[in-house]
Write a protein that holds these residues in place. Structure first.
Motif, PDB file in Angstrom:
ATOM      1  N   PHE A 188       2.694   7.095  -2.961  1.00 21.29           N
ATOM      2  CA  PHE A 188       3.692   6.238  -2.243  1.00 21.29           C
ATOM      3  C   PHE A 188       5.297   6.358  -2.883  1.00 21.29           C
ATOM      4  O   PHE A 188       6.298   6.003  -2.190  1.00 21.29           O
ATOM      5  N   ASN A 192       8.865   6.876  -0.684  1.00 19.28           N
ATOM      6  CA  ASN A 192       9.847   6.193  -1.072  1.00 19.28           C
ATOM      7  C   ASN A 192      11.070   7.038  -1.258  1.00 19.28           C
ATOM      8  O   ASN A 192      12.102   6.910  -0.767  1.00 19.28           O
ATOM      9  N   ASP A 201       8.723   0.032   2.810  1.00 19.09           N
ATOM     10  CA  ASP A 201       8.385  -1.375   3.278  1.00 19.09           C
ATOM     11  C   ASP A 201       7.622  -1.527   4.657  1.00 19.09           C
ATOM     12  O   ASP A 201       6.835  -2.426   4.810  1.00 19.09           O
ATOM     13  N   ARG A 223      -1.802  -8.782  -1.068  1.00 19.69           N
ATOM     14  CA  ARG A 223      -1.062  -7.805  -1.931  1.00 19.69           C
ATOM     15  C   ARG A 223      -1.166  -8.076  -3.461  1.00 19.69           C
ATOM     16  O   ARG A 223      -0.804  -9.204  -3.927  1.00 19.69           O
ATOM     17  N   ARG A 301      -8.031  11.445  -3.529  1.00 20.42           N
ATOM     18  CA  ARG A 301      -7.220  10.402  -2.785  1.00 20.42           C
ATOM     19  C   ARG A 301      -7.947  10.423  -1.319  1.00 20.42           C
ATOM     20  O   ARG A 301      -8.791  11.244  -0.973  1.00 20.42           O
TER      21      ARG A 301
END
Ligand code: GH3
Ligand code: MG
Ligand code: MG
Length: 321
Positions: A188, A192, A201, A223, A301
Motif C-alpha cells: 500500500f 500511495n 484513501d 478499520r 501476498r
C-alpha cells in the motif's frame, strides 16, 4: 407508527421504551393515557425495587420516577440507577408531588434530566418527554459516531477491541463458533507513493464497501488502523470465513480503479477460529490471526491463510510438556 409485516398485518412498533416507577395505580393509568399519542412503549413498575430490576433487564430509554414511595424512595432509586454502569445512561425524569426547591436541586444533582411537579398538564408532560427522548437520541448518536472510522465508515479500533472481548465472553457462555480475521492491503505504501495519498484513501473506501457487500449483517468489520482491517465473524468456523474472505479477495483484485487502471490492488488475510490452548483472551486471538496474516504475506501476498487448528493444538500440547 405501524409496520406492515410480510403477511400484510399492521403491527405497532415503538421507537422507545419508557418505564414508569410509581406506587400509585392511578398515576400509571393517567400517564399511559396522557402519553398514548407519543411513539413510546410504556412499562410499569409499582415500587423502587421492581423499577431497578426492570431498568437493568429492559434498558428503557427513559424512566419517569416518582419520589414519594413506600420502601425505596425516588431519590434512593435514582442514586442506585446512577451508581450502576448498566443503568447510568438511562435518562430519568422525576415526577413529584413536592415543588420544594431543595427536592428539585437534589433530583437534578443526582442525575435526573428533568423534574416535573404533580399535578402535571398532559401537554407539558408530553413536551418534556419528547425533549428528554430527543436528548437521549442525540447522546446515542454521538456515542455511535465515536466508534466509527471517519474515512471508511467502518467501526474503529476501539469498537473492535470492545466487541472482540464481548464476543469471546459470549462464546465462553454459549460455546458458539467465532472467527477472527486480520486483513492488510498489499504494497500500500508503494500505491500511495506512486499515485498519491488521495488515491490510497479511495482504495480504503472502496475496500470498506466490498467488505460491507460481502459480509453478513452480524459480522463486524473494523478499520484496525492504517490499511489494516479486523473482522469478527460470530457463529462462523474458519473454513466458512475463508470462503467469504476469498470472495472479498477476488472482488478487490478484480476492481478497476479509475485513477490507476493499470494497477490492481490486493490484500492478504489471516484467519483463525481457535487459538492455542483454547484461550479466550482477545490478545491471544489477535496474535494468532496476525501470525496467519504474516504467513499470507510471506507466502506471496494476495491470499487468505487459515490457521491450522490441528497443528495449533499439537503445538499447545507440546508447549504444555
Ligand atoms: P505490505 O504488503 O507488507 O503490507 O506492505 P505495505 O506497503 O502495505 O505496508 P506498510 O506498512 O509498509 O505501509 C502501509 C502504508 O499505509 C503506509 C501508510 O502511509 C499507508 N496508510 C496508512 N493509513 C493511511 C490512510 O489513511 N490513507 C492512505 N492513503 N494511506 C495510509
Ligand atoms: Mg500494514
Ligand atoms: Mg500493507
Amino acid at each position: 407508527m405501524g409496520t406492515i409485516r410480510s403477511d400484510g398485518v399492521e403491527t405497532e412498533t415503538f421507537s422507545h421504551e419508557l418505564l414508569v416507577i410509581d406506587d400509585s395505580q392511578l398515576i400509571h393509568k393517567l400517564l399511559k393515557h396522557n402519553l398514548k399519542v407519543e411513539n413510546v412503549h410504556i412499562l410499569s413498575a409499582k415500587n423502587g425495587e421492581e423499577g431497578l430490576r426492570m431498568a437493568r433487564d429492559i434498558q428503557p430509554t427513559l424512566i419517569l420516577l416518582d419520589l414519594n414511595m413506600p420502601g425505596m424512595d425516588g431519590f434512593e432509586v435514582l442514586r442506585a440507577l446512577k451508581d450502576d454502569p448498566a443503568t447510568l445512561p438511562i435518562s430519568v425524569i422525576v415526577i413529584s408531588g413536592s415543588d420544594e426547591t431543595e427536592d428539585k436541586v437534589t433530583g437534578l444533582d443526582l442525575g435526573a434530566v428533568d423534574y416535573v411537579c404533580k399535578p402535571v398538564e398532559a401537554a407539558e408532560l408530553r413536551a418534556r418527554v419528547r425533549s428528554a427522548l430527543r436528548i437521549a437520541e442525540l447522546m446515542a448518536m454521538l456515542e455511535q459516531r465515536a466508534q466509527i472510522d471517519g474515512l471508511t465508515g467502518l467501526w474503529n479500533r476501539k469498537y473492535f477491541d470492545d466487541r472482540l472481548a464481548d464476543e469471546l465472553s459470549a462464546k465462553q457462555r454459549a460455546g458458539r463458533d467465532l472467527s477472527l480475521a486480520l486483513c492488510d492491503l498489499d504494497n500500500f505504501k508503494s500505491l500511495n507513493d506512486t499515485y498519491g495519498h488521495a488515491a490510497g484513501d479511495a482504495v480504503l473506501q472502496s475496500f470498506a464497501k466490498i467488505l460491507g457487500k460481502s459480509l453478513r449483517r452480524s459480522d463486524i468489520a473494523c478499520r484496525y488502523g492504517g490499511e489494516e482491517f479486523g473482522l469478527i465473524l460470530p457463529d462462523t468456523k474458519a473454513s466458512a470465513a475463508s470462503i467469504v474472505l476469498e470472495r472479498v479477495r477476488v472482488d478487490l483484485e478484480e476492481t478497476a480503479w479509475p485513477r490507476h487502471p493499470e494497477r490492481n490492488v490486493t490484500a492478504s488475510f489471516g484467519v483463525c477460529d481457535m487459538v492455542a490452548g483454547g484461550s479466550l483472551e482477545p490478545l491471544a486471538w489477535i496474535e494468532t490471526a496476525d501470525k496467519a496474516l504474516y504467513v499470507a504475506k510471506s507466502g506471496g501476498r494476495n491470499r487468505v491463510h487459515v490457521v491450522d487448528a490441528k497443528a495449533m493444538s499439537e503445538e499447545a500440547l507440546r508447549a504444555a510438556g
